[in-house]
Design a protein around this motif. Structure first.
Motif, PDB file in Angstrom:
ATOM      1  N   SER A  51      -0.894   1.260   2.784  1.00 33.45           N
ATOM      2  CA  SER A  51       0.188   0.653   3.303  1.00 33.45           C
ATOM      3  C   SER A  51       0.295  -0.362   4.164  1.00 33.45           C
ATOM      4  O   SER A  51       0.761  -0.947   4.636  1.00 33.45           O
ATOM      5  CB  SER A  51      -0.099   1.665   4.570  1.00 33.45           C
ATOM      6  N   PRO A  56       5.825   1.619   3.287  1.00 32.85           N
ATOM      7  CA  PRO A  56       5.538   2.656   4.400  1.00 32.85           C
ATOM      8  C   PRO A  56       5.046   3.574   4.081  1.00 32.85           C
ATOM      9  O   PRO A  56       4.610   4.247   3.124  1.00 32.85           O
ATOM     10  CB  PRO A  56       6.524   2.734   4.575  1.00 32.85           C
ATOM     11  N   PRO A 240      12.387   5.532   1.404  1.00 30.70           N
ATOM     12  CA  PRO A 240      11.933   4.290   1.062  1.00 30.70           C
ATOM     13  C   PRO A 240      11.491   3.709  -0.156  1.00 30.70           C
ATOM     14  O   PRO A 240      10.870   2.155   0.130  1.00 30.70           O
ATOM     15  CB  PRO A 240      11.028   3.997   2.816  1.00 30.70           C
TER      16      PRO A 240
END
Length: 444
Positions: A51, A56, A240
């Motif tokens: 992260s 994400p 994502p």
């Protein structure tokens, strides 16, 4: 029902050769469960590191779980080894803090580099080049690599815990220990150290969860608002990151140094770990390498090619498999059991998202400490071996780059041996590797 159970046991007996390796279904399942308990901390630590690269966190959680499940299953079915595979500690740090933060690549391009490293590793596995590289790198440097990576990981953990902070005057300094996050990190660190010292299985995961709960009690971390924040049937989304790796961008950037580092660290980390675990499991041949070792490398290579497609870094075999082997795990059924537990971990993905960085920092420090054990294999009585090993070890944390530490080690080894007249100690491939690193440093 009993007939079905017997049939199932018979299938496992035949497919995994349980009787031949002196084990049974019950023992293998217990061993696989033990391995998962000791390795589960990666589900919390890896997404935290990724992260910071901009991936994400929810997708990083999903990618970590899915890549571990798939790669471990491949190891079980292809090699029939009791080894779990997951995103590598050190490799994830190199991905985030060197490739993305230091070199300035977007995480999608970095994932493209990971994919290429998997392809390279597969090519090395099915050809003799892998043997050449293993033979070329001297034992002292092979031992120095995990030690340097361990110091690098520990340094990141100390920073995340607030124990080490930036300083304008001295570059780094001692942190403010009365800060709530730092106090809690210290609590988790001591707890993990004590549990490991007492041989408690799952010490790191216990430390992470206990520190998180204490932080929630004292209002330092956000507590769950309901049961859905702890366990959920709504699995974390891969959308994502799935397929977002930028292979074209990685190719155009010219990532030889990065791909080489991923490949070399993976090669020696995997080789050393696998050989040690196979010896512990009694699966080593008296002479030569185990016949399934190549299949294990193929499983790892395919796992490394799949992991960036999902959205995480290079996967590798973990030394924590020793816990499962100690419980009697001898076949791929142990690994398959661990893979099953990884898959079930999707249900607790919301809990992973609640764990703060300071709660996972102790795990980084402890893992770094455990990686120091290889230092005993360095020949300190021969300075032509000790000095390059030292440069490799100290170069990784001080330059904040595993790649730079590797390069400095290879170059210094070649030069010291050459100018002391011990050129016969240098494998011909070491010259190529050292020159490649030197060119990269000059053009950087």
């Amino acid at each position: 029902m009993s007939d079905k159970v017997a049939t199932g046991n018979g299938f496992f007996q035949r497919f995994f050769e349980l009787e031949k390796r002196g084990t049974n279904v019950k023992t293998e399942i217990l061993a696989g469960t033990t391995t998962f308990i000791t390795l589960a901390y990666i589900i919390f630590v890896n997404p935290q590191i990724l992260s910071e690269a901009g991936i994400p966190k929810e997708a990083a959680i999903a990618a970590t779980i899915w890549s571990s499940t798939i790669a471990t299953t491949l190891m079980a079915l292809l090699a029939n080894y009791p080894m779990a595979v997951a995103p590598g500690m050190g490799l994830n740090a190199f991905f985030t803090y060197t490739v993305v933060k230091q070199f300035g690549l977007h995480w999608t391009v970095a994932l493209g580099a990971v994919f290429f490293s998997g392809v390279v590793f597969l090519i090395l596995t099915v050809t003799k080049i892998r043997t050449w590289i293993i033979d070329a790198v001297p034992p002292s440097l092979r031992s120095a690599i995990p030690v340097g990576v361990g110091l690098f990981i520990a340094f990141i953990g100390l920073r995340n815990a607030g124990i080490v902070v930036k300083s304008e005057d001295t570059l780094v300094a001692f942190g403010h220990l009365l800060a709530p996050e730092t106090l809690l990190a210290l609590f988790g660190l001591i707890l993990a150290a004590v549990l490991i010292s007492r041989n408690v299985k799952g010490a790191l995961i216990i430390s992470i969860l206990t520190t998180t709960v204490v932080a929630m009690i004292f209002g330092v971390a956000q507590p769950p608002r309901g049961i859905s924040d702890i366990i959920s049937f709504h699995f974390p989304s891969l959308a994502p990151t799935f397929g977002k790796l930028d292979i074209v961008g990685a190719f155009h950037y010219g990532l030889l140094n990065i791909i080489f580092t991923f490949t070399v660290v993976e090669l020696f980390d995997n080789m050393g770990t696998l050989m040690g675990l196979l010896k512990k499991a009694g699966l080593m041949e008296e002479k030569g390498q185990p016949p399934a070792l190549g299949k294990a490398f193929i499983a790892d290579s395919i796992g490394t090619m799949i992991s960036p497609i999902l959205g995480t870094c290079t996967v590798t075999t973990y030394v924590e498999n020793a816990a499962g082997i100690a419980e009697g795990g001898r076949t791929g059924l142990t690994a398959l059991t661990t893979a099953g537990w990884f898959l079930l971990a999707l249900f607790i993905a919301p809990l992973v998202g609640l764990v703060p960085a300071f709660a996972t920092a102790p795990a980084l420090i402890i893992v770094g400490a455990l990686m120091l054990t290889e230092i005993v294999h360095i020949k300190f009585d021969d300075f032509t071996e000790a000095f390059p090993a030292f440069i490799t070890i100290i170069g990784m944390p001080l330059t904040y780059s595993i790649a730079t530490g590797l390069g400095l080690g290879f170059i210094s080894y070649t030069l010291v041996k050459l100018f002391t007249g011990r050129y016969r100690d240098i494998h011909w491939m070491m010259y190529i590797i050292a020159i490649a690193f030197a060119i990269n440093f000059i053009l950087r």
